[in-house]
Design a protein around this motif. Sequence first.
Motif, PDB file in Angstrom:
ATOM      1  N   ALA A 402       0.840  -1.211   0.000  1.00 31.71           N
ATOM      2  CA  ALA A 402       0.000   0.000   0.000  1.00 31.71           C
ATOM      3  C   ALA A 402       0.872   1.258   0.000  1.00 31.71           C
ATOM      4  O   ALA A 402       0.830   2.084   0.917  1.00 31.71           O
ATOM      5  CB  ALA A 402      -0.925  -0.011   1.223  1.00 31.71           C
ATOM      6  N   THR A 403       1.706   1.400  -1.020  1.00 31.89           N
ATOM      7  CA  THR A 403       2.587   2.559  -1.149  1.00 31.89           C
ATOM      8  C   THR A 403       2.881   2.783  -2.634  1.00 31.89           C
ATOM      9  O   THR A 403       2.962   1.810  -3.394  1.00 31.89           O
ATOM     10  CB  THR A 403       3.909   2.325  -0.377  1.00 31.89           C
ATOM     11  OG1 THR A 403       4.848   3.340  -0.740  1.00 31.89           O
ATOM     12  CG2 THR A 403       4.533   0.963  -0.685  1.00 31.89           C
ATOM     13  N   PRO A 404       3.050   4.032  -3.036  1.00 32.71           N
ATOM     14  CA  PRO A 404       3.429   4.264  -4.439  1.00 32.71           C
ATOM     15  C   PRO A 404       4.865   3.846  -4.736  1.00 32.71           C
ATOM     16  O   PRO A 404       5.264   3.752  -5.887  1.00 32.71           O
ATOM     17  CB  PRO A 404       3.264   5.778  -4.613  1.00 32.71           C
ATOM     18  CG  PRO A 404       3.135   6.351  -3.259  1.00 32.71           C
ATOM     19  CD  PRO A 404       2.768   5.268  -2.297  1.00 32.71           C
ATOM     20  N   TYR A 405       5.658   3.608  -3.678  1.00 26.38           N
ATOM     21  CA  TYR A 405       7.058   3.216  -3.884  1.00 26.38           C
ATOM     22  C   TYR A 405       7.180   1.710  -4.098  1.00 26.38           C
ATOM     23  O   TYR A 405       6.292   0.941  -3.717  1.00 26.38           O
ATOM     24  CB  TYR A 405       7.900   3.588  -2.660  1.00 26.38           C
ATOM     25  CG  TYR A 405       8.017   5.072  -2.442  1.00 26.38           C
ATOM     26  CD1 TYR A 405       8.844   5.840  -3.231  1.00 26.38           C
ATOM     27  CD2 TYR A 405       7.284   5.695  -1.426  1.00 26.38           C
ATOM     28  CE1 TYR A 405       8.964   7.209  -3.025  1.00 26.38           C
ATOM     29  CE2 TYR A 405       7.390   7.062  -1.215  1.00 26.38           C
ATOM     30  CZ  TYR A 405       8.234   7.812  -2.015  1.00 26.38           C
ATOM     31  OH  TYR A 405       8.338   9.157  -1.808  1.00 26.38           O
ATOM     32  N   GLY A 406       8.304   1.276  -4.660  1.00 24.27           N
ATOM     33  CA  GLY A 406       8.515  -0.163  -4.867  1.00 24.27           C
ATOM     34  C   GLY A 406       9.990  -0.485  -5.041  1.00 24.27           C
ATOM     35  O   GLY A 406      10.380  -1.081  -6.037  1.00 24.27           O
ATOM     36  N   LEU A 407      10.816  -0.080  -4.063  1.00 27.76           N
ATOM     37  CA  LEU A 407      12.259  -0.330  -4.203  1.00 27.76           C
ATOM     38  C   LEU A 407      12.630  -1.662  -3.539  1.00 27.76           C
ATOM     39  O   LEU A 407      12.768  -2.662  -4.215  1.00 27.76           O
ATOM     40  CB  LEU A 407      13.039   0.850  -3.618  1.00 27.76           C
ATOM     41  CG  LEU A 407      14.544   0.864  -3.884  1.00 27.76           C
ATOM     42  CD1 LEU A 407      14.861   0.876  -5.365  1.00 27.76           C
ATOM     43  CD2 LEU A 407      15.192   2.093  -3.218  1.00 27.76           C
ATOM     44  N   ALA A 408      12.750  -1.678  -2.205  1.00 29.28           N
ATOM     45  CA  ALA A 408      13.171  -2.904  -1.517  1.00 29.28           C
ATOM     46  C   ALA A 408      12.125  -3.316  -0.496  1.00 29.28           C
ATOM     47  O   ALA A 408      11.432  -2.472   0.077  1.00 29.28           O
ATOM     48  CB  ALA A 408      14.501  -2.672  -0.819  1.00 29.28           C
ATOM     49  N   ALA A 409      12.029  -4.650  -0.278  1.00 21.69           N
ATOM     50  CA  ALA A 409      11.186  -5.183   0.794  1.00 21.69           C
ATOM     51  C   ALA A 409      11.949  -6.304   1.471  1.00 21.69           C
ATOM     52  O   ALA A 409      12.804  -6.947   0.851  1.00 21.69           O
ATOM     53  CB  ALA A 409       9.867  -5.699   0.222  1.00 21.69           C
ATOM     54  N   TYR A 410      11.651  -6.536   2.741  1.00 20.72           N
ATOM     55  CA  TYR A 410      12.318  -7.575   3.530  1.00 20.72           C
ATOM     56  C   TYR A 410      11.242  -8.478   4.133  1.00 20.72           C
ATOM     57  O   TYR A 410      10.159  -7.998   4.490  1.00 20.72           O
ATOM     58  CB  TYR A 410      13.123  -6.950   4.679  1.00 20.72           C
ATOM     59  CG  TYR A 410      14.155  -5.945   4.203  1.00 20.72           C
ATOM     60  CD1 TYR A 410      15.491  -6.303   4.061  1.00 20.72           C
ATOM     61  CD2 TYR A 410      13.782  -4.624   3.874  1.00 20.72           C
ATOM     62  CE1 TYR A 410      16.438  -5.386   3.619  1.00 20.72           C
ATOM     63  CE2 TYR A 410      14.720  -3.712   3.417  1.00 20.72           C
ATOM     64  CZ  TYR A 410      16.045  -4.096   3.295  1.00 20.72           C
ATOM     65  OH  TYR A 410      16.972  -3.190   2.842  1.00 20.72           O
TER      66      TYR A 410
END
Length: 476
Positions: A402-410
């Motif tokens: 639920a964010t416009p960003y999409g760089l890194a996730a853990y």
Amino acid sequence: MLFRKDAYIAGAWVSGKRRFRVDDPATGETIAEVPDLGAAETEAAIAAAHEAFPAWAGELAETRSALLMRWHDALMARADDVATLMTRECGKPLAESKGEVAYAASFLKWFAEEGRRAYGRTIPTTVSSRRYVVTRAPIGVAAAITPWNFPAAMIARKAGPALAAGCTLVVKPPHQTSLTALALMQLAEEAGLPQGVMNMVTTSDAQAVGAALCDSERVRKLSFTGSTAVGKSLAALSAGTMKRVSMELGGNAPALVFADCDLDVAVREVAIAKFRNSGQTCVCVNRVLVEDSIHDAFVEAFSAHVAAMKVGPGLEDGVQIGPLIDDKAMEKVTRLVQSAKDAGAQVVVGGEKHSAGARFYQPTVISGVSQDMAIAQEEIFGPVAPIIRFRDEAEALALANATPYGLAAYAFTQSLARAWRVSEKLAFGMVSLNDGILSTAVAPFGGVKDSGLGREGGGEGLDEYLDVKFTSFGGI
Ligand code: NAP
């Protein structure tokens, strides 16, 4: 010689008419003054890169590779000095600065190797008298605009592939960390960089230099790392000359901590991913999502870990949390923490400015955060970990995405099946499982959605600087 205070254009050190200050964020003290250049000097740098391009593009890949390796070796030989300079001007703890120098050098080495493998291909013909060949050629003059939070690595991550591919380059470093950039330039010169192949324009007027780079017909590629707002404006400006762009922009990384994780690993690795460079990295954990049944145990263990972190100037022994880069960063962190408190979240650890100095903030843990709070939506860029509770995997994924960003996730889980499922469904360019660090020169780094376009590192990093040409040989 590493402490250069001049810009570098057409193989010469340029002092300029005006200068601006580079300060130590830990003390506010001025370290040096560097040239404050503008559009005219940027044009001169573009002209130098344009003139140098045919010869550089025509060099053997092996020759370009050897230069990059010499630059790598020179950087590693002076790693401690470059790291000290970096800590002085950007504040990160010295151990992290040393890590960054090695990380920066790894891009020079990787692309020295990759540049020798810029292969083309042949395509089975569709007409018996023709043969089809695809080759790849350097784009031309490239421009690089880089941020202060990785003063060396963000330059090496662009210069490595650009020079390996046969492009020439104009770099606009961030004003706060011009000195690390100029030290890298000095080492490139020592490595034998031919005149005009790489140029560095220091400035306090990023807009003027950025516009000159974007508007130039001669610049065929812009690689930008920085905030999403500036990236979007530079991409729009670049459309006028239809240049290729790579955009490495902001993030809002979630860390999903599932009940089936190894709790000790999750606590340690989330802390690494959250607090590196005092929380000022694009891949920093911005939201810690924790499953209901282990929520309290995680908060307790994580808070104890965070409370023990040592805060102080980056050159001091054992320091883990240095200063924030400037007063604006301090204001943002203070505002986001206050707004979370006002919205009903609870500060478990920290939550205040730190006594070490005007730009130091206490490592902070806040529980009871919800996704609609500003602190969960904006990039915090500070040592603050907001904790959000979730019921099940579906809710965790919905919150994470639920964010416009999409760089890194853990994500932290010991279930192989869950790790696959979650990794597939996270709408991010990079996913790190059970580990707080994911950056490496050998893999593609980059984001989706508002986090940008293109990839740096890996084989993909070289592609960004190469044009594809199809040649059809007829009459055979
Ligand atoms: P920023 O304000 O966008 O600045 C980045 C670079 O752009 C600096 O060199 C800056 O110059 C320059 N700049 C600023 N305004 C400009 C304009 N109007 N025209 C041309 N250039 C302009 O970002 P920042 O605050 O320094 O850096 C932090 C941001 O970078 C965060 O959002 C972080 O997530 C992102 N980041 C992304 C990655 C990634 O790989 N995705 C990596 C690191 C950081 P001055 O500094 O001289 O003003």
